[in-house]
Design an enzyme around this catalytic site. Structure first.
Site, short mmCIF file in Angstrom:
data_model
loop_
_atom_site.label_atom_id
_atom_site.label_comp_id
_atom_site.label_asym_id
_atom_site.label_seq_id
_atom_site.Cartn_x
_atom_site.Cartn_y
_atom_site.Cartn_z
N LYS A 270 0.74 -1.12 0.11
CA LYS A 270 0.14 0.01 -0.04
C LYS A 270 0.87 1.15 -0.01
O LYS A 270 1.76 1.47 0.87
CB LYS A 270 -0.94 -0.15 1.38
CG LYS A 270 -1.94 1.34 1.42
CD LYS A 270 -2.66 0.94 2.61
CE LYS A 270 -3.60 2.08 2.77
NZ LYS A 270 -4.65 1.97 4.00
N SER B 119 -9.47 1.75 3.22
CA SER B 119 -8.67 2.26 2.35
C SER B 119 -7.50 1.40 1.67
O SER B 119 -6.82 2.26 0.47
CB SER B 119 -8.04 3.46 3.16
OG SER B 119 -7.02 2.83 4.00
N SER C 147 -9.45 -0.56 7.26
CA SER C 147 -8.88 -0.52 6.27
C SER C 147 -8.11 -1.67 5.32
O SER C 147 -7.89 -1.69 4.22
CB SER C 147 -8.24 0.53 5.99
OG SER C 147 -8.75 2.04 6.23
#
Lengths: 464, 72
Positions: A80, A155, A179
């Protein structure tokens, strides 16, 4: 042999060690798939092709020389884009950090590199891990591989999309209010939020210091436990770190659930919130499956979701505003509108409100410990709804808070999202399994037993 | 002072002096959202209910080492 892009970490590791699979061939196959599918999925914001091939060639050479760096040796992974990799930009999917190039790896990155992993690229996120699927940023939002008109969750949206689409077998995400588990839930894969402090946060762009965790997203439970084995452990430079040596998270995987006490927190998705009927039905089926496997399944009660949500949001927004105060003052135009709207409420939270929320947290942690004397794990909903359309801003906003994930961030305990079926439209359904602090191994044990009995994790989206 | 001037003045109290009119409207909505959120936050705590994440000392020995007359 299974298509290379659907190999699990465990399968690929076995083949590489047996010299039946070259890390270079493996990386090239996933790079080719990424080149073909990423323009539609937008899972990666940066594909590190040359670096990946260098890593793969090094791993291949080491394997030939008899060097064994463990289960990730020669295996592709993604990060990420709020996790530092030295020499590559960490943008947090934001204009504000477009030029941010760290000199040092995050601790989790360093561990994966030492393990011989092959970095394939940096993955899309909601801006600063809090925004949403925004269209006014330098990079487009990731899309759901099961239906590219749909939201992949967030996210850690790129991490979820890339793993589900077979672009990579494993990725790291972060989880402050759900997330990791949200994209796992929406993309039909496995996502673990470990115990707070179990995994170092050093080198990860913070959202909320006392809630942030780093966790793996994979297609199977075993792979998830293998990844957690690699990234867990004390880091003297992370003040939240748990001292001591973590256990082997794969040790209990095959012990089954006979005799384990499973509490179903039904009020979260039937009373506190009214989940989509297909979500409710799938969780009830999953509870029955665990009972059929020999678990003692009983109904468990915690405080209403709204209490946990108030505590989590107050702490998250206050700490988040602390991180972003300077940029909101100096560069408000450089945020996506959605991110700004998510962050600004933090300005209005007074010190006394924050402290009351942390007193609430202490009370809820104490109550949870008492509840968990009667259960080994809890199961409940993860998302209350199947994935909404990504361009339907109103529906995204409506479903944003319809989840039961923040509970376990506030409590600091481990919680995992696991696929448990498909809607009539073929979209993923999920549940959460939560455990006592530090007892990720028990969570994995229950998840693996369910996975073996149902095989939902072996279903993949039709992208070819 | 009209409503938008009042909003700008309020934002300035937070150091938010570069907000556009649209962003000032976001700021106002953020205030309303926060008020709603905080109205749901329990506040019925006893005197002995302390906040989470308070300081915890590591080990006695490190303090002893620096205390006059402590461990050598």
């Amino acid at each position: 042999m299974t298509d290379l892009h659907w190999l699990t970490v465990a399968e690929a590791a076995r083949l590489i060690r047996a010299r039946e699979l070259s890390p270079v061939d493996y990386a090239e196959a996933l790079l080719a798939r990424t080149e073909r599918l990423n323009p539609t999925l937008s899972a990666y914001i940066r594909v590190t092709r040359e670096r990946a091939l260098d890593d793969a060639r090094r791993a291949a050479d080491e394997v030939v020389r008899g060097v064994d760096r463990g289960v990730l040796h020669g295996i592709p992974y993604g990060l990420k884009d709020i996790i530092d990799y030295a020499g590559l930009p960490t943008t947090a999917h934001s204009r504000i950090l477009l030029d941010n190039v760290p000199a040092e790896d995050a601790e989790v990155t360093a561990r994966l590199r030492r393990s011989g992993g092959v970095l394939m690229g940096k993955l899309a996120t909601h801006e600063f891990a809090i925004g949403g699927p925004a269209f006014d940023l330098p990079y487009p939002p990731a899309r759901n591989p099961w239906d590219t008109t749909r939201f992949p969750g967030g996210s850690s949206s790129g991490s979820g999309a890339a793993v589900a689409a077979g672009l990579v077998p494993a990725a790291l995400g972060t989880d402050t209010g759900g997330s990791v588990r949200n994209p796992a839930s929406m993309c039909g894969i496995v996502g673990m939020k470990p115990t707070y402090g179990r995994v170092s946060r050093r080198g990860v762009v913070p959202l909320a210091f006392s809630l942030d965790t780093v966790g793996p997203l994979t297609r199977t439970v075993e792979d998830n436990a293998l990844l957690l084995n690699l990234i867990a452990g004390a880091d003297p430079r992370d003040p939240s770190g748990i001292p001591g040596v973590p256990p082997d998270f794969t040790a209990d995987l095959r012990r089954g659930v006979r005799g384990l006490r499973v509490g179903v927190v039904r009020h979260f998705y039937t009373t506190d919130m009214d989940a989509h009927p297909e979500v409710t039905l799938a969780i009830e089926d999953a509870a029955q499956t665990l009972a059929d496997l020999g678990a003692q399944v009983d109904e468990a009660t915690l405080r209403p979701l709204s209490v946990y949500a108030a505590g989590n949001r107050t702490i998250l927004l206050s700490e988040g505003y602390t991180v972003h105060e300077r940029w909101l003052r100096e560069r408000p135009d450089d945020y996506a509108a959605l991110t700004r709207q998510r962050l600004l409420p933090g300005a209005f939270i007074r010190a006394v409100d924050y402290l009351q929320a942390t007193r609430l947290r202490e009370r809820l942690v104490r109550e949870y410990a008492e509840t968990m004397t009667r259960y080994d794990v809890l199961i409940t909903a993860c998302s209350m709804d199947p994935p909404p359309l990504i361009e339907d801003a109103a529906e995204i906003e409506r479903t944003y808070g319809r989840q039961a994930r923040t509970v376990f961030n506030l409590l600091g305990c481990p919680a995992l999202s696991l696929p448990i079926g498909r809607t009539v439209n073929g979209l993923p359904l999920s549940m959460q399994i939560a455990g006592r602090p530090l007892e990720e191994a028990t969570v994995y044990r229950v998840a693996h037993a369910y996975e073996e009995a149902t095989a939902w994790t072996s279903h993949h989206p039709a992208l070819d | 002072m009209n409503a938008s001037d009042a909003g700008a003045a309020r934002a300035a109290e937070f150091g938010l002096v570069h907000l556009t009119p649209e962003q000032l409207a976001e700021f106002e909505r953020a205030g309303a959202y926060a008020a709603q959120l905080l109205s749901r936050l329990p506040r019925d705590f006893g005197l002995d209910e302390e906040p989470a994440h308070r300081f915890r000392a590591g080990r006695e020995s490190s303090a002893d080492a620096t205390r006059p007359g402590g461990a050598a």
